[in-house]
Design an enzyme around this catalytic site. Sequence first.
Site, short mmCIF file in Angstrom:
data_model
loop_
_atom_site.label_atom_id
_atom_site.label_comp_id
_atom_site.label_asym_id
_atom_site.label_seq_id
_atom_site.Cartn_x
_atom_site.Cartn_y
_atom_site.Cartn_z
N ASP A 30 63.89 -23.14 -37.07
CA ASP A 30 63.37 -21.80 -36.77
C ASP A 30 64.49 -20.75 -36.86
O ASP A 30 65.65 -21.04 -36.58
CB ASP A 30 62.76 -21.80 -35.35
CG ASP A 30 61.88 -20.59 -35.11
OD1 ASP A 30 61.45 -19.95 -36.09
OD2 ASP A 30 61.63 -20.28 -33.93
N ARG A 84 62.18 -11.28 -45.48
CA ARG A 84 62.12 -12.57 -44.76
C ARG A 84 62.29 -13.77 -45.69
O ARG A 84 62.89 -14.78 -45.33
CB ARG A 84 60.79 -12.68 -43.99
CG ARG A 84 60.66 -11.72 -42.83
CD ARG A 84 59.30 -11.88 -42.17
NE ARG A 84 59.10 -13.22 -41.67
CZ ARG A 84 59.50 -13.65 -40.47
NH1 ARG A 84 60.08 -12.82 -39.64
NH2 ARG A 84 59.28 -14.90 -40.10
N HIS A 98 64.23 -17.63 -45.76
CA HIS A 98 63.66 -18.96 -46.06
C HIS A 98 64.45 -19.64 -47.18
O HIS A 98 64.68 -20.85 -47.15
CB HIS A 98 62.19 -18.84 -46.44
CG HIS A 98 61.32 -18.31 -45.33
ND1 HIS A 98 61.38 -18.81 -44.05
CD2 HIS A 98 60.39 -17.33 -45.30
CE1 HIS A 98 60.51 -18.16 -43.28
NE2 HIS A 98 59.90 -17.24 -44.02
N SER A 105 53.96 -24.90 -40.42
CA SER A 105 53.03 -25.42 -39.41
C SER A 105 51.58 -25.06 -39.75
O SER A 105 51.33 -24.13 -40.53
CB SER A 105 53.39 -24.87 -38.02
OG SER A 105 52.97 -23.53 -37.90
N LEU A 142 68.33 -42.62 -46.70
CA LEU A 142 67.88 -41.67 -45.67
C LEU A 142 66.42 -41.32 -45.94
O LEU A 142 66.07 -40.96 -47.07
CB LEU A 142 68.72 -40.39 -45.73
CG LEU A 142 68.29 -39.24 -44.81
CD1 LEU A 142 68.70 -39.53 -43.36
CD2 LEU A 142 68.90 -37.91 -45.25
N GLU A 155 64.87 -36.95 -26.75
CA GLU A 155 65.79 -36.02 -26.09
C GLU A 155 65.72 -34.70 -26.85
O GLU A 155 65.62 -34.69 -28.08
CB GLU A 155 67.22 -36.59 -26.14
CG GLU A 155 67.38 -37.89 -25.41
CD GLU A 155 67.14 -37.76 -23.90
OE1 GLU A 155 67.47 -36.69 -23.34
OE2 GLU A 155 66.62 -38.71 -23.30
#
Length: 242
Positions: free
Chosen positions: A15, A28, A32, A60, A126, A195
């Site tokens: 974020d 903006r 990004h 999202s 990975l 966590e």
Amino acid sequence: MTNDPVPHHVAIVMDGNGRWANKRFLPRIAGHKQGVDSLKRCARACDARGIRVLTVFAFSSENWQRPVEEVSGLMDLFAFALGREVPQLKADGVQLRFVGDRLGLSVRVLRGIEEAEAATAANTRLILNVCFNYGGRWDIVQAAARLVQQGLAVTEAGMSQVLALAHVPDPDLVIRTGGELRISNFLLWQSAYSEFFFTDLLWPDFDEAALDLAIASYTGRQRRFGKTADQVEFHANQSHSS
Ligand code: IPE
Ligand code: IPE
Ligand code: MG
């Protein structure tokens, strides 16, 4: 007794791209774009530190509500970045997985996703899960619906097998950049015992040193999973002496 030196699975809410751009009087979307570079750097840094799974929140379920220019800019950037980055990711041993609702994505984006997944499927160094058109509530609902459809009981174990991240263990560490102290519908089910680490750094500014701070914070904690500290110590000593 504290944690392993390095978490196996790190998840990140990336974020702060918009604010990074605003501070520079840039549109903006420039934030990004910088965010994509930050993700590349972060994936390399995770690999170098022995992290085996990186899951990032890129778009999202709720981000469709942004202005139409920003949404289309994000879709274009996503498709473009996929085309540009896949050969290097493939060479680096990264397995790309896209996690989220594929309904509602354009043919171009879908094709990019399918090609990227196919090109990197055999990689094992990975795993990079990119959560795109993802929401934790969507994930729980789609998983429960799948179990019902298959005539299976809705149990915790069953759910874990049909949730969108069934191919990896739950995240050990969830990082959120950008200063907000909330989950924003990220991995609601999977982060039950993760966590958390929150930083004010904006995502494009999140560098290796910031990752090391998050890892050090994680390493210094004791995960108890509902038990007492004494129980956790006792089990750790047992497994050390056996
Ligand atoms: C996160 O950065 C990236 C996406 C949600 C796509 P933001 O775009 O939310 O950045 P801020 O929070 O406005 O600074
Ligand atoms: C969360 O960031 C989603 C992603 C990083 C993709 P948002 O910027 O959308 O979260 P809110 O709206 O501030 O909670
Ligand atoms: Mg934001």
